[in-house]
Design an enzyme around this catalytic site. Structure first.
Site, PDB file in Angstrom:
ATOM      1  N   SER A 145     -16.099  59.083   0.642  1.00 61.81           N
ATOM      2  CA  SER A 145     -16.705  59.315   1.946  1.00 61.81           C
ATOM      3  C   SER A 145     -15.625  59.209   3.017  1.00 61.81           C
ATOM      4  O   SER A 145     -14.607  58.527   2.818  1.00 61.81           O
ATOM      5  CB  SER A 145     -17.788  58.268   2.221  1.00 61.81           C
ATOM      6  OG  SER A 145     -18.253  58.323   3.564  1.00 61.81           O
ATOM      7  N   TYR A 158     -20.438  49.211   3.779  1.00 63.12           N
ATOM      8  CA  TYR A 158     -20.298  50.528   3.168  1.00 63.12           C
ATOM      9  C   TYR A 158     -18.862  51.014   3.237  1.00 63.12           C
ATOM     10  O   TYR A 158     -18.325  51.550   2.250  1.00 63.12           O
ATOM     11  CB  TYR A 158     -21.236  51.515   3.857  1.00 63.12           C
ATOM     12  CG  TYR A 158     -21.232  52.902   3.246  1.00 63.12           C
ATOM     13  CD1 TYR A 158     -21.568  53.091   1.907  1.00 63.12           C
ATOM     14  CD2 TYR A 158     -20.913  54.025   4.003  1.00 63.12           C
ATOM     15  CE1 TYR A 158     -21.576  54.363   1.344  1.00 63.12           C
ATOM     16  CE2 TYR A 158     -20.923  55.295   3.449  1.00 63.12           C
ATOM     17  CZ  TYR A 158     -21.249  55.465   2.126  1.00 63.12           C
ATOM     18  OH  TYR A 158     -21.257  56.724   1.564  1.00 63.12           O
TER      19      TYR A 158
END
Length: 260
Positions: A145, A158
């Site tokens: 990501s 995250y």
């Protein structure tokens, strides 16, 4: 893992190269399974929700595998289903849970994110490396990501996990240098899927929708899937170390064009 072919690797499917895709029950994983099937792969569709991977496998003439990547025994069973050789592994299983600041963050959510995004990738990669070696021309694609490249408020758990995915990928490439296995990471920015935001915000559909409010044409799962399929179809000597993919409206993590 037994070297003898499993029932799934005999018959007409045996002639096709094998790809394993984790997190294949929805979103990027399901789209990637479809894209690789379109390129001629026998796709092992792995995810926890057995009914969904069964439906996907039926649709693309693939192989379903109920698998929890955080459970080594479940991953070992996935390796048995996949058989040997395996030509492509897409470590897509992952997720974000919560968006609280560090001061009030739930350590259990952080632990869960590390388990699935980092240790899950580790478990599956370890289990399938022998079969990837056996192919003589293997590829590992880890779905990271843009959160693995920059910090933002409310995203520490995250971003820490996805930074872990990135470093795992880089280290694996170093450690396998000289072997017939390529190692890549695809790092998407804003991708609108049915479930990612709902999971992150505990089912709060309004809060999940706010992330994409006013953003013209965020990425969709198929955009990322096509990028992965492109990597998988490069010549054997070509390694795409990393591919960062964002929608045109997102210039950076904090720079997003929104329509008024």
């Amino acid at each position: 893992m037994s070297s003898s072919p499993t029932p799934e690797t005999t018959g007409p499917q045996a002639a096709r190269p094998t790809a394993v895709v984790t997190g294949a029950s929805s979103g990027i994983g399901a789209a990637t399974a479809e894209a690789l099937a379109g390129e001629g792969y026998r796709v092992v569709c792995a995810a926890r929700r057995a009914d969904r991977v069964q439906a996907l496998a039926d649709r693309i003439d693939g192989v379903p595998a109920a698998c929890d990547v955080t459970d080594p025994a479940s991953v070992a069973a996935l390796a048995e289903v996949a058989g040997s050789p395996v030509h492509v592994l897409v470590n897509n299983a992952g997720g974000a849970f919560g968006a609280d600041p560090i001061e009030s963050a739930d350590p259990e959510q952080w632990r869960a994110m590390y388990e699935v995004n980092v240790l899950g990738t580790l478990h599956v990669t370890q289990a399938l490396l022998p079969a990837l070696r056996a192919s003589g021309d293997g590829l590992v694609v880890n779905v990271g990501s843009t959160a693995g490249r920059i910090a933002y408020e409310g995203g520490a758990g995250y971003t820490a996990a996805k930074h872990g995915t990135q470093v795992l990928t880089e280290t694996l490439r170093l450690e396998l240098c000289g072997e017939p296995i390529r190692v890549s990471e695809v790092a998407p920015g804003m991708v609108r899927t049915d479930e990612f935001g709902l999971v992150r915000f505990g089912g709060d559909a309004d809060r999940a929708a706010e992330v994409y409010a006013g953003v013209p044409d965020p990425l969709v799962a198929d955009d990322v899937a096509q990028a992965i399929a492109w990597i998988a179809t490069r010549p054997s000597h070509v390694n795409i170390d990393e591919l960062v993919i964002r929608p045109r409206a997102q210039a950076a993590q904090h720079k997003v064009h929104r329509l008024s």
